[in-house]
Design an enzyme around this catalytic site. Structure first.
Site, short mmCIF file in Angstrom:
data_model
loop_
_atom_site.label_atom_id
_atom_site.label_comp_id
_atom_site.label_asym_id
_atom_site.label_seq_id
_atom_site.Cartn_x
_atom_site.Cartn_y
_atom_site.Cartn_z
N ASN A 92 0.81 -1.23 0.00
CA ASN A 92 0.00 0.00 0.00
C ASN A 92 0.84 1.27 0.00
O ASN A 92 0.40 2.30 -0.53
CB ASN A 92 -0.91 -0.02 1.23
CG ASN A 92 -1.48 1.34 1.54
OD1 ASN A 92 -2.44 1.79 0.90
ND2 ASN A 92 -0.89 2.05 2.51
N SER A 144 -3.93 2.67 -8.58
CA SER A 144 -4.64 3.95 -8.62
C SER A 144 -5.38 4.00 -9.94
O SER A 144 -5.01 3.29 -10.90
CB SER A 144 -3.62 5.10 -8.57
OG SER A 144 -4.24 6.32 -8.92
N TYR A 157 3.94 9.82 -11.59
CA TYR A 157 3.13 8.91 -10.76
C TYR A 157 2.34 7.89 -11.60
O TYR A 157 2.39 6.68 -11.31
CB TYR A 157 2.22 9.77 -9.89
CG TYR A 157 1.25 9.06 -8.98
CD1 TYR A 157 1.68 8.52 -7.76
CD2 TYR A 157 -0.11 8.97 -9.29
CE1 TYR A 157 0.77 7.91 -6.90
CE2 TYR A 157 -1.01 8.36 -8.44
CZ TYR A 157 -0.57 7.83 -7.24
OH TYR A 157 -1.47 7.23 -6.39
P1 NDP Z 1 -0.91 8.50 2.82
O1 NDP Z 1 0.16 9.45 2.42
O2 NDP Z 1 -2.02 8.97 3.71
O3 NDP Z 1 -0.26 7.21 3.50
C1 NDP Z 1 0.84 6.58 2.89
C2 NDP Z 1 1.63 5.86 3.95
O4 NDP Z 1 2.75 5.26 3.32
C3 NDP Z 1 2.17 6.81 5.02
O5 NDP Z 1 1.93 6.26 6.30
C4 NDP Z 1 3.66 6.87 4.70
O6 NDP Z 1 4.48 6.99 5.85
C5 NDP Z 1 3.89 5.49 4.11
N1 NDP Z 1 5.13 5.46 3.36
C6 NDP Z 1 5.60 6.38 2.48
N2 NDP Z 1 6.81 6.02 2.03
C7 NDP Z 1 7.09 4.83 2.62
C8 NDP Z 1 8.21 3.96 2.57
N3 NDP Z 1 9.28 4.24 1.80
N4 NDP Z 1 8.17 2.83 3.30
C9 NDP Z 1 7.11 2.54 4.09
N5 NDP Z 1 6.03 3.33 4.20
C10 NDP Z 1 6.03 4.47 3.47
O7 NDP Z 1 -1.48 7.89 1.46
P2 NDP Z 1 -2.86 7.17 1.10
O8 NDP Z 1 -3.34 6.36 2.24
O9 NDP Z 1 -3.76 8.16 0.48
O10 NDP Z 1 -2.35 6.22 -0.09
C11 NDP Z 1 -2.08 4.85 0.08
C12 NDP Z 1 -1.89 4.22 -1.29
O11 NDP Z 1 -3.07 4.43 -2.06
C13 NDP Z 1 -0.73 4.80 -2.10
O12 NDP Z 1 -0.11 3.76 -2.81
C14 NDP Z 1 -1.42 5.75 -3.05
O13 NDP Z 1 -0.69 5.95 -4.24
C15 NDP Z 1 -2.71 5.00 -3.31
N6 NDP Z 1 -3.80 5.85 -3.79
C16 NDP Z 1 -4.35 6.83 -2.99
C17 NDP Z 1 -5.40 7.60 -3.46
C18 NDP Z 1 -6.03 8.67 -2.66
O14 NDP Z 1 -6.89 9.41 -3.20
N7 NDP Z 1 -5.71 8.85 -1.38
C19 NDP Z 1 -5.95 7.38 -4.80
C20 NDP Z 1 -5.32 6.31 -5.54
C21 NDP Z 1 -4.28 5.59 -5.03
P3 NDP Z 1 5.09 8.42 6.27
O15 NDP Z 1 3.89 9.26 6.58
O16 NDP Z 1 5.93 8.08 7.44
O17 NDP Z 1 5.87 8.91 5.07
#
Ligand code: NDP
Length: 259
Positions: A92, A144, A157
């Protein structure tokens, strides 16, 4: 509620947003869950909240940087030592990198691919040997709608997310004979910090939010638990013949031809 009873799941980027909602939904359905997250404090706080809300004890936080293969391997080893063999992996963790192609820096390109595509492969590579040896497993990759639709100025992206679909299909076929299913979910606009940050970065955040709402056939933004319910389904034994597929969770937005 025990659709995942007896299963061990690992969810990357589970400290907040969609990942946190998936970890909560999995715990509610009886899975033991590891929250594999870059920021261990966020992961610990979310794990504590999930334990409190569900009464589950087998919920743990493991520090993981998905861009580093060794870090993901260590997180899987820690999860397996404490909870048992990983049956379900949700890749995720993801970041938005939205640039104009020709003014984008090399660093922008690399950090996008490091998290959004390498991160997914690092997760798959870490759990696949065990899943193949046990003859069972389910991997769910969070792609996505950018995996099949393009918005100008959001480069690279969508390139990485197209790759996530390719990886899902390729691995789903490679390991189908081993009873390991690899699927993707393509969320549309979901209300998380990622989306709030994007609106906040616009010149008029309120207008940007309203413009997004106006584009939605259902006139609302999706919620993280609505993606989580699909992840539960794909992870569970209710989806034994769904493989190398992608389920879109966007309220119909990507089916709309015209605004
Ligand atoms: P958020 O930014 O709210 O959460 C993402 C999480 O991933 C954060 O906790 C972040 O941690 C963590 N993270 C980032 N980099 C790393 C890393 N290198 N290793 C481990 N953890 C990491 O994002 P969303 O919940 O919105 O998105 C989750 C997924 O859903 C993503 O893949 C996104 O592309 C996809 N998505 C989201 C959409 C949306 O509208 N929200 C739409 C379509 C797809 P930290 O905060 O510590 O950096």
């Amino acid at each position: 509620m025990s659709r995942l009873a007896g299963k061990v799941a690992m969810v990357t980027g589970a400290g907040r947003g969609i990942g946190a909602a998936i970890a909560l939904a999995f715990a509610r359905e009886g899975a033991a869950v590891a929250l594999a997250e870059l920021d261990i404090e966020t992961a610990q706080a979310t794990a504590a909240r999930i334990r409190q809300e569900t009464g589950a004890h087998n919920v743990l936080a493991v520090r993981t940087d998905v861009t580093q293969g060794a870090s993901v391997k260590e997180a899987v080893a820690e999860t397996e030592a404490r909870l048992g063999p990983v049956d379900v992996l949700v890749n995720n963790a993801g970041i938005n990198v939205f640039c104009d192609p020709l003014t984008m820096t090399d660093d922008d390109w690399r950090r996008c691919f490091a998290v959004d595509l390498d991160g997914v492969w690092n997760g798959c590579r870490a759990v696949l040997p065990g899943m193949v040896a046990r003859g069972r497993g389910s991997i769910v990759n969070i792609a996505s709608t950018h995996a099949f639709k393009i918005i100008p100025g959001c480069f690279p992206y969508p390139v990485a997310k197209h790759g996530v679909i390719g990886l899902t299909r390729a691995l789903g076929i490679e390991y189908a004979p081993n009873n390991v299913r690899v699927n993707a979910i393509a969320p549309g606009y979901i209300e998380t910090q990622l989306t709030l940050d994007w609106w906040d970065a616009q010149p008029d955040p309120a207008a940007a939010r309203q413009a997004t709402l106006d584009l939605q056939p259902m006139k609302r933004i999706g919620q993280p638990h609505e993606v989580a319910m699909t992840a539960v389904f794909l992870a569970s034994d209710e989806a034994p013949f769904i493989n190398a597929s992608c389920i879109t969770v966007d309220g119909g937005r990507s089916a709309l031809y015209h605004d």
